[in-house]
Motif scaffolding. Structure first.
Motif, PDB file in Angstrom:
ATOM      1  N   HIS A  37       0.866  -1.185   0.000  1.00 49.21           N
ATOM      2  CA  HIS A  37       0.000   0.000   0.000  1.00 49.21           C
ATOM      3  C   HIS A  37       0.898   1.229   0.000  1.00 49.21           C
ATOM      4  CE1 HIS A  37      -4.104   1.639   1.452  1.00 49.21           C
ATOM      5  NE2 HIS A  37      -3.475   2.525   0.710  1.00 49.21           N
ATOM      6  N   ALA A  38       0.859   1.974  -1.092  1.00 46.50           N
ATOM      7  CA  ALA A  38       1.722   3.150  -1.178  1.00 46.50           C
ATOM      8  C   ALA A  38       1.076   4.327  -0.463  1.00 46.50           C
ATOM      9  CB  ALA A  38       1.969   3.504  -2.633  1.00 46.50           C
ATOM     10  N   LEU A  39       1.902   5.101   0.211  1.00 39.84           N
ATOM     11  CA  LEU A  39       1.420   6.292   0.891  1.00 39.84           C
ATOM     12  C   LEU A  39       2.109   7.479   0.228  1.00 39.84           C
ATOM     13  CD1 LEU A  39      -0.259   7.370   3.267  1.00 39.84           C
ATOM     14  CD2 LEU A  39       1.766   7.161   4.684  1.00 39.84           C
ATOM     15  N   LEU A  40       1.291   8.369  -0.291  1.00 38.48           N
ATOM     16  CA  LEU A  40       1.834   9.477  -1.075  1.00 38.48           C
ATOM     17  C   LEU A  40       1.401  10.809  -0.504  1.00 38.48           C
ATOM     18  CD1 LEU A  40       1.377   8.458  -4.786  1.00 38.48           C
ATOM     19  CD2 LEU A  40       3.417   9.437  -3.784  1.00 38.48           C
ATOM     20  N   GLY A  41       2.193  11.796  -0.791  1.00 40.95           N
ATOM     21  CA  GLY A  41       1.860  13.144  -0.354  1.00 40.95           C
ATOM     22  C   GLY A  41       3.086  14.001  -0.498  1.00 40.95           C
ATOM     23  N   GLU A  42       2.883  15.298  -0.652  1.00 44.00           N
ATOM     24  CA  GLU A  42       4.022  16.190  -0.770  1.00 44.00           C
ATOM     25  C   GLU A  42       4.750  16.252   0.568  1.00 44.00           C
ATOM     26  OE1 GLU A  42       3.750  19.587  -3.568  1.00 44.00           O
ATOM     27  OE2 GLU A  42       1.709  19.636  -2.826  1.00 44.00           O
ATOM     28  N   GLY A 197       2.015  -7.124   5.413  1.00 44.24           N
ATOM     29  CA  GLY A 197       1.447  -5.908   4.832  1.00 44.24           C
ATOM     30  C   GLY A 197       2.551  -4.880   4.678  1.00 44.24           C
ATOM     31  N   ILE A 198       2.658  -4.298   3.493  1.00 43.33           N
ATOM     32  CA  ILE A 198       3.757  -3.360   3.252  1.00 43.33           C
ATOM     33  C   ILE A 198       3.222  -1.954   3.056  1.00 43.33           C
ATOM     34  CG2 ILE A 198       5.743  -2.835   1.776  1.00 43.33           C
ATOM     35  CD1 ILE A 198       6.196  -5.629   2.307  1.00 43.33           C
ATOM     36  N   VAL A 199       3.788  -1.004   3.795  1.00 44.81           N
ATOM     37  CA  VAL A 199       3.484   0.401   3.542  1.00 44.81           C
ATOM     38  C   VAL A 199       4.692   0.975   2.820  1.00 44.81           C
ATOM     39  CG1 VAL A 199       2.867   2.618   4.545  1.00 44.81           C
ATOM     40  CG2 VAL A 199       2.172   0.501   5.677  1.00 44.81           C
ATOM     41  N   TYR A 200       4.467   1.557   1.659  1.00 46.48           N
ATOM     42  CA  TYR A 200       5.586   2.011   0.851  1.00 46.48           C
ATOM     43  C   TYR A 200       5.457   3.508   0.607  1.00 46.48           C
ATOM     44  CZ  TYR A 200       9.220   1.792  -2.691  1.00 46.48           C
ATOM     45  OH  TYR A 200      10.373   1.960  -3.388  1.00 46.48           O
ATOM     46  N   ILE A 201       6.409   4.259   1.147  1.00 47.28           N
ATOM     47  CA  ILE A 201       6.372   5.709   0.979  1.00 47.28           C
ATOM     48  C   ILE A 201       7.447   6.105  -0.018  1.00 47.28           C
ATOM     49  CG2 ILE A 201       6.596   7.924   2.153  1.00 47.28           C
ATOM     50  CD1 ILE A 201       5.882   6.491   4.737  1.00 47.28           C
ATOM     51  N   SER A 202       7.084   6.838  -1.037  1.00 42.57           N
ATOM     52  CA  SER A 202       8.090   7.265  -2.002  1.00 42.57           C
ATOM     53  C   SER A 202       7.571   8.449  -2.794  1.00 42.57           C
ATOM     54  CB  SER A 202       8.429   6.116  -2.955  1.00 42.57           C
ATOM     55  OG  SER A 202       9.329   6.566  -3.931  1.00 42.57           O
ATOM     56  N   HIS A 203       8.512   9.206  -3.332  1.00 47.01           N
ATOM     57  CA  HIS A 203       8.124  10.281  -4.233  1.00 47.01           C
ATOM     58  C   HIS A 203       8.142   9.814  -5.672  1.00 47.01           C
ATOM     59  CE1 HIS A 203       9.386  13.263  -1.007  1.00 47.01           C
ATOM     60  NE2 HIS A 203       8.130  13.468  -1.237  1.00 47.01           N
ATOM     61  N   ARG A 204       8.671   8.621  -5.896  1.00 42.10           N
ATOM     62  CA  ARG A 204       8.922   8.203  -7.271  1.00 42.10           C
ATOM     63  C   ARG A 204       7.744   7.414  -7.821  1.00 42.10           C
ATOM     64  NH1 ARG A 204      15.375   6.894  -6.875  1.00 42.10           N
ATOM     65  NH2 ARG A 204      15.883   8.926  -6.002  1.00 42.10           N
ATOM     66  N   ILE A 208       6.138   3.427  -7.492  1.00 33.29           N
ATOM     67  CA  ILE A 208       4.842   3.184  -6.870  1.00 33.29           C
ATOM     68  C   ILE A 208       3.944   2.394  -7.809  1.00 33.29           C
ATOM     69  CG2 ILE A 208       2.728   4.399  -6.235  1.00 33.29           C
ATOM     70  CD1 ILE A 208       4.690   6.425  -4.859  1.00 33.29           C
ATOM     71  N   PHE A 209       4.010   2.740  -9.093  1.00 28.51           N
ATOM     72  CA  PHE A 209       3.158   2.017 -10.036  1.00 28.51           C
ATOM     73  C   PHE A 209       3.673   0.611 -10.319  1.00 28.51           C
ATOM     74  CE2 PHE A 209       1.144   6.045 -10.467  1.00 28.51           C
ATOM     75  CZ  PHE A 209      -0.167   5.713 -10.786  1.00 28.51           C
ATOM     76  N   THR A 210       4.966   0.377 -10.148  1.00 29.16           N
ATOM     77  CA  THR A 210       5.493  -0.977 -10.330  1.00 29.16           C
ATOM     78  C   THR A 210       5.090  -1.862  -9.156  1.00 29.16           C
ATOM     79  OG1 THR A 210       7.446   0.210 -11.038  1.00 29.16           O
ATOM     80  CG2 THR A 210       7.603  -2.175 -11.045  1.00 29.16           C
ATOM     81  N   SER A 212       2.993  -1.146  -6.094  1.00 35.89           N
ATOM     82  CA  SER A 212       1.894  -1.102  -5.142  1.00 35.89           C
ATOM     83  C   SER A 212       0.611  -1.715  -5.678  1.00 35.89           C
ATOM     84  CB  SER A 212       1.638   0.346  -4.730  1.00 35.89           C
ATOM     85  OG  SER A 212       1.050   1.043  -5.802  1.00 35.89           O
ATOM     86  N   ASP A 213      -0.252  -2.107  -4.734  1.00 31.20           N
ATOM     87  CA  ASP A 213      -1.583  -2.581  -5.080  1.00 31.20           C
ATOM     88  C   ASP A 213      -2.590  -1.452  -4.938  1.00 31.20           C
ATOM     89  OD1 ASP A 213      -0.826  -5.369  -5.401  1.00 31.20           O
ATOM     90  OD2 ASP A 213      -0.401  -5.264  -3.253  1.00 31.20           O
ATOM     91  N   ARG A 214      -2.406  -0.661  -3.871  1.00 29.11           N
ATOM     92  CA  ARG A 214      -3.294   0.479  -3.669  1.00 29.11           C
ATOM     93  C   ARG A 214      -2.458   1.704  -3.302  1.00 29.11           C
ATOM     94  NH1 ARG A 214      -7.956  -0.572   0.436  1.00 29.11           N
ATOM     95  NH2 ARG A 214      -6.375  -1.797   1.540  1.00 29.11           N
ATOM     96  N   ILE A 215      -3.038   2.874  -3.501  1.00 32.05           N
ATOM     97  CA  ILE A 215      -2.333   4.114  -3.203  1.00 32.05           C
ATOM     98  C   ILE A 215      -3.234   4.991  -2.344  1.00 32.05           C
ATOM     99  CG2 ILE A 215      -1.335   6.222  -4.182  1.00 32.05           C
ATOM    100  CD1 ILE A 215      -0.911   4.638  -6.790  1.00 32.05           C
ATOM    101  N   THR A 216      -2.701   5.439  -1.202  1.00 30.24           N
ATOM    102  CA  THR A 216      -3.460   6.397  -0.395  1.00 30.24           C
ATOM    103  C   THR A 216      -2.728   7.731  -0.440  1.00 30.24           C
ATOM    104  OG1 THR A 216      -4.544   4.840   1.066  1.00 30.24           O
ATOM    105  CG2 THR A 216      -4.120   7.007   1.966  1.00 30.24           C
ATOM    106  N   VAL A 217      -3.474   8.802  -0.604  1.00 34.10           N
ATOM    107  CA  VAL A 217      -2.871  10.122  -0.750  1.00 34.10           C
ATOM    108  C   VAL A 217      -3.229  11.003   0.435  1.00 34.10           C
ATOM    109  CG1 VAL A 217      -2.750  12.179  -2.184  1.00 34.10           C
ATOM    110  CG2 VAL A 217      -2.949   9.936  -3.256  1.00 34.10           C
ATOM    111  N   LEU A 218      -2.229  11.659   0.986  1.00 37.48           N
ATOM    112  CA  LEU A 218      -2.437  12.653   2.041  1.00 37.48           C
ATOM    113  C   LEU A 218      -2.110  14.024   1.486  1.00 37.48           C
ATOM    114  CD1 LEU A 218      -0.605  11.150   5.169  1.00 37.48           C
ATOM    115  CD2 LEU A 218      -3.005  10.930   4.567  1.00 37.48           C
ATOM    116  N   ARG A 219      -2.857  15.009   1.929  1.00 38.11           N
ATOM    117  CA  ARG A 219      -2.475  16.384   1.613  1.00 38.11           C
ATOM    118  C   ARG A 219      -2.772  17.258   2.813  1.00 38.11           C
ATOM    119  NH1 ARG A 219      -5.214  18.079  -3.243  1.00 38.11           N
ATOM    120  NH2 ARG A 219      -6.489  19.719  -2.371  1.00 38.11           N
ATOM    121  N   ASP A 220      -1.804  18.062   3.203  1.00 39.38           N
ATOM    122  CA  ASP A 220      -1.950  18.969   4.343  1.00 39.38           C
ATOM    123  C   ASP A 220      -2.506  18.249   5.567  1.00 39.38           C
ATOM    124  OD1 ASP A 220      -1.064  20.942   2.688  1.00 39.38           O
ATOM    125  OD2 ASP A 220      -3.093  21.540   2.083  1.00 39.38           O
TER     126      ASP A 220
END
Lengths: 504, 324
Positions: A37-42, A197-204, A208-210, A212-220
């Motif tokens: 599960h990728a975790l994304l955000g600026e 269960g894997i949490v994957y944090i990356s800017h790349r 992430i598309f290679t 992850s199964d799901r992507i969760t996005v955080l902002r502010d």
């Protein structure tokens, strides 16, 4: 087996506040066993805070952490680990003077009677883990002697000392080469296959598309949604992340090239690099691509007077020059935006303006005193030009986001009116939005007539900003490509040391 | 409660912590002793604090530059013995410049070893602390020195003179404090010292001559010691071989109390002045309350440790923390 799977980890309505900031505002997040599960955000979106809550380093003000169906409360990283939550840190947190094995079991060394360390068990277990990771070193080696990539492996090995339920990877590839990334991805897939269960944090995005199964996005600090990777695309993810679309097109306009500004002939500094020759013209961006340790940074440091070459010539505007120190380089119009922003680029405890004017503070004087007016004028000019977001010039740079910090460093050198601007890893650790801004900025600078050298380990970056690309392998220039003729394949071959038949 | 206030007030109150503590101390002492806040007593505290104070100015600059100077104590012994001894041999008009030059040479040794050769400042200046003490004993042969004609020499004005009723040591300390404050806050040199102390690597990457800056901070520190020696020699009109012993710790205490970070890159001359005065008033207050000499040290260091702790706690937002 069609019963609904219980998530390996669930975070519900997590709220965490710091004085004046609501860092996390009701964040929900879950990882199923065997899911990436990728975790994304600026930067500053709250990813790291969320992970620190998960690892027991912070206590949430509100909300629940549920592991394997049971609500838990964790107050230390060791407790979190006992619950099967392991964290692989973005920044290496190893003790350099200790052995790899001691680092792997740090805080939980196997003991014999009277509290003595059971060295045999320690090394046996560590070596078993390192073998599982296909590492080519043993637990007895001292960490300081390992390459950065191998240190990262020790960091990962540390996570495998328990039967992990959830493994959190925080920017694990930041300092890895492409080959090492492949190994890392294998490890992640292996963990995944074993139901972790894997949490994957990356800017790349590509990673992430290679992976992850799901992507969760955080902002502010707040939850923006969860997407299924297979059903989304980079565009949608980016929009969710920065609230707007991203312009990824390359500035296709043919640059108007000026005279050759910098020329390097047969520059050698054994054993770091040998026989380096290249040139950069005004209005041109030359990308230096290669693996970590290929000698690119060392060339930049030599051009900036931080190292001295054994032999070879450096010419500015056709005239041979001697560069013995950074002030020499600065006087010749060479500027270096260094690789490591926080250690080499900025005095973190100083304010934005003072950092920006630092190289020329000696000349910004009114009598014996520094002229505030002159300093503010420079700061205002480059703040506007580079769109640096800061409430005031008095803000210490420590609290700025990575992208804004990098712009301060770039502004510092632009304000020196250089002829040659060398930028080493311009977007390391910077979020996608700012990354794209910095890429456009580099193109724009070249268009204004600067001779720009960009050193990067990221292929998309090099391809996007460069007019020409110099591929390096092990201290040597393997090939030079023009933007029109370069292909990813040939670039990868060149930086891996594969010789191609010279085309006459 | 206090912590919440620290958090809520943020850096503002943390920055003023020393001032708040200073005022609190003054109130407590003046309630406990009616002699404490009399003009006479205040003036005498100011005068006594001048020697520590002048030295603390130089050490503040060294510390902002990211280093330590523990050699100032025995350097003071050296400078005082030298100026007093030479006074009767060659006269004050030659004794002063010779002493200043000799002290600057010691500062240059510190500066060379730490700035140019990049040796650890703690080790170098600790070594210099005892090396210089040895040098003093070799020079004087273990004899204490005196000025014979104490009334007839103009050398007396530095320690015993006064202008408009203000004692000369106070004027010298005040002037130097203002000069160094201006240098540190408004000149390119000051900016560079902060930069080198804050991040030496980034400073080099910005073209700042780090070695030269560090070297200069040690010259300044030595210069301050020389000025302190003139005040001390002139006031006592004689000198023991070990007159400066222990001064290095008092000086460092004042600098820390003033909130200058031992990590370098942060600090202020004016707050060091506050630190110096606070230290002097605490010691004076304890004496007025009839406490023996050695209690000063217990109280002083307790105050410093609490001050440092609150400072750190305010920065990380909690009193105890497993992670920095």
């Amino acid at each position: 087996m069609n019963e609904k799977l219980e998530p390996a980890l669930r975070l519900q309505g997590i709220v965490k506040t710091f004085p004046g900031v609501r860092a996390l505002d009701g964040v929900d997040f879950e990882v199923m066993p065997g899911e990436v599960h990728a975790l994304l955000g600026e930067n500053g979106a709250g990813k790291s805070t969320l992970m620190k809550v998960l690892a027991g380093m912070y206590q949430p003000d509100e909300g629940q952490i549920i592991i394997g169906g049971q609500p838990v409360r964790m107050t230390t990283p060791i407790e979190a680990k006992a619950q099967g939550v392991v964290l692989i840190h973005q920044e290496l947190s190893l003790v350099p003077e200790m052995s790899a094995a001691e680092n792997i079991y740090l805080g939980e060394l196997p003991l014999k009677s009277f509290g003595r360390v059971d060295w045999k068990t320690l090394f046996d277990r560590s070596n078993a883990i390192l073998e599982r990771l296909n590492c080519n070193f043993r637990g007895e080696v001292t960490v300081v002697n390992l390459s950065i990539a191998n240190q990262q492996m020790v960091e990962i090995a540390r996570a495998l000392t328990v039967d992990a339920r959830v493994a959190v990877f925080d920017e694990p590839t930041a300092s890895l080469t492409d080959a090492e990334k492949v190994v890392l991805f294998e490890i992640i897939n292996d963990l995944k296959a074993r139901g972790v269960g894997i949490v994957y944090i990356s800017h790349r995005m590509d990673e992430i598309f290679t992976l992850s199964d799901r992507i969760t996005v955080l902002r502010d600090g707040s939850y923006r949604g969860t997407l299924t990777t297979a059903e989304t695309n980079e565009d949608e993810v980016t929009r969710l992340m920065i609230g707007r679309s991203l312009d990824l097109s390359r500035d296709a306009a043919t640059p108007t090239l000026g005279e050759t500004v910098l020329e390097v002939r047969n520059l050698t500094c054994a054993p770091l690099f040998k026989d380096i020759s290249f040139s950069v013209r005004a209005g041109e961006v030359v990308g230096f691509y290669g693996l970590v340790g290929a000698g690119r940074t060392e060339i930049a440091e030599t051009l900036f007077g931080l190292r001295s070459a054994d032999s070879g010539e450096i010419l500015i505007d056709g005239a041979q020059v001697r560069i013995g120190s950074p002030p020499d380089a600065i006087a010749l119009g060479i500027s270096l935006v260094p690789e490591n922003r926080k250690e080499q680029g900025l005095v973190l405890s100083m304010n934005c303006r003072d950092n920006m004017t630092l190289p020329q503070v000696q000349n910004l004087t009114n009598g014996p005193f520094v002229s505030s007016g002159a300093e503010n004028a420079i700061f205002d000019k480059y703040r506007d030009k580079l769109e640096i977001k800061t409430p005031s010039w008095r803000q210490t740079v420590r609290v700025l986001s990575g992208g804004n910090q990098q712009k301060i460093v770039i502004g510092k050198w632009l304000s020196m009116q250089p002829r040659v601007l060398i930028v080493d890893e311009p977007t390391r650790g910077i979020d996608v939005g700012s990354k794209s801004e910095i890429h456009m900025l580099l193109r724009a600078l070249a268009a204004q007539g600067y001779a720009v050298i960009v050193i990067s380990s990221e292929m998309p970056e090099v391809l996007r900003v460069s007019d020409r690309i110099v591929a390096m392998y092990s201290g040597r220039i393997m090939r030079e490509f023009t933007a029109e003729l370069v292909t990813e394949d040939s670039l990868v071959q060149a930086i891996s040391g594969i010789q191609v038949n010279e085309v006459a | 409660m206090l912590l919440n206030r620290l958090k809520a007030g943020g850096p503002a109150i943390a920055k003023q912590g020393i001032l708040v503590a200073f005022i609190l101390f003054m109130i407590v002492f003046s309630l406990m002793s009616d002699r404490f806040l009399t003009p006479d007593n205040v003036m005498s505290v100011f005068r006594q604090s001048a020697i520590i104070g002048v030295m603390a100015l130089g050490v503040t600059i060294v510390v902002i530059g990211g280093n330590l100077d523990l050699s100032v104590g025995s350097m003071l012994s050296f400078a005082t013995v030298l100026v007093v001894d030479l006074h009767d041999k060659v006269g004050p008009e030659l004794a002063i410049p010779i002493m200043v030059l000799a002290t600057l040479c010691l500062g240059a040794i510190n500066g060379f070893l730490i700035g140019i050769l990049r040796l650890n400042s703690l080790i170098v200046t600790l070594g210099m602390l005892s090396a210089i003490q040895g040098l003093v004993l070799i020079y004087s042969g273990g004899q204490n020195v005196d000025i014979v004609d104490q009334r007839g020499t103009w050398f007396a004005i530095f320690g015993r003179g006064s202008i408009l009723g203000i004692a000369a040591p106070i004027i010298i300390f005040g002037l130097l404090a203002i000069i160094f404050h201006v240098i540190m806050t408004t000149t390119p040199f000051g900016r560079k010292v902060y930069a080198v102390g804050g991040n030496p690597t980034a400073s080099v990457f910005s073209g700042i001559p780090r070695s030269r800056i560090v070297f200069t901070t040690y010259l300044i520190s030595a210069l301050c010691v020389a000025v302190a020696a003139i005040i001390l020699g002139s006031r006592v009109m004689g000198s023991q071989n070990n007159v400066g012993q222990g001064y290095e710790l008092q000086v460092l205490a004042a600098v820390i109390l003033g909130g200058t970070s031992l990590l370098g890159g942060a600090g202020s001359i004016l707050k060091t002045v506050l630190g110096v005065l606070m230290l002097a008033f605490i010691q004076n207050g304890l004496i007025l309350m009839g406490q023996p000499y050695y209690t000063q040290w217990l109280v002083t260091w307790a105050v410093i440790i609490v001050a440092v702790w609150l400072d750190v706690a305010a920065k990380r937002g909690r009193l105890f923390s497993p992670i920095a």
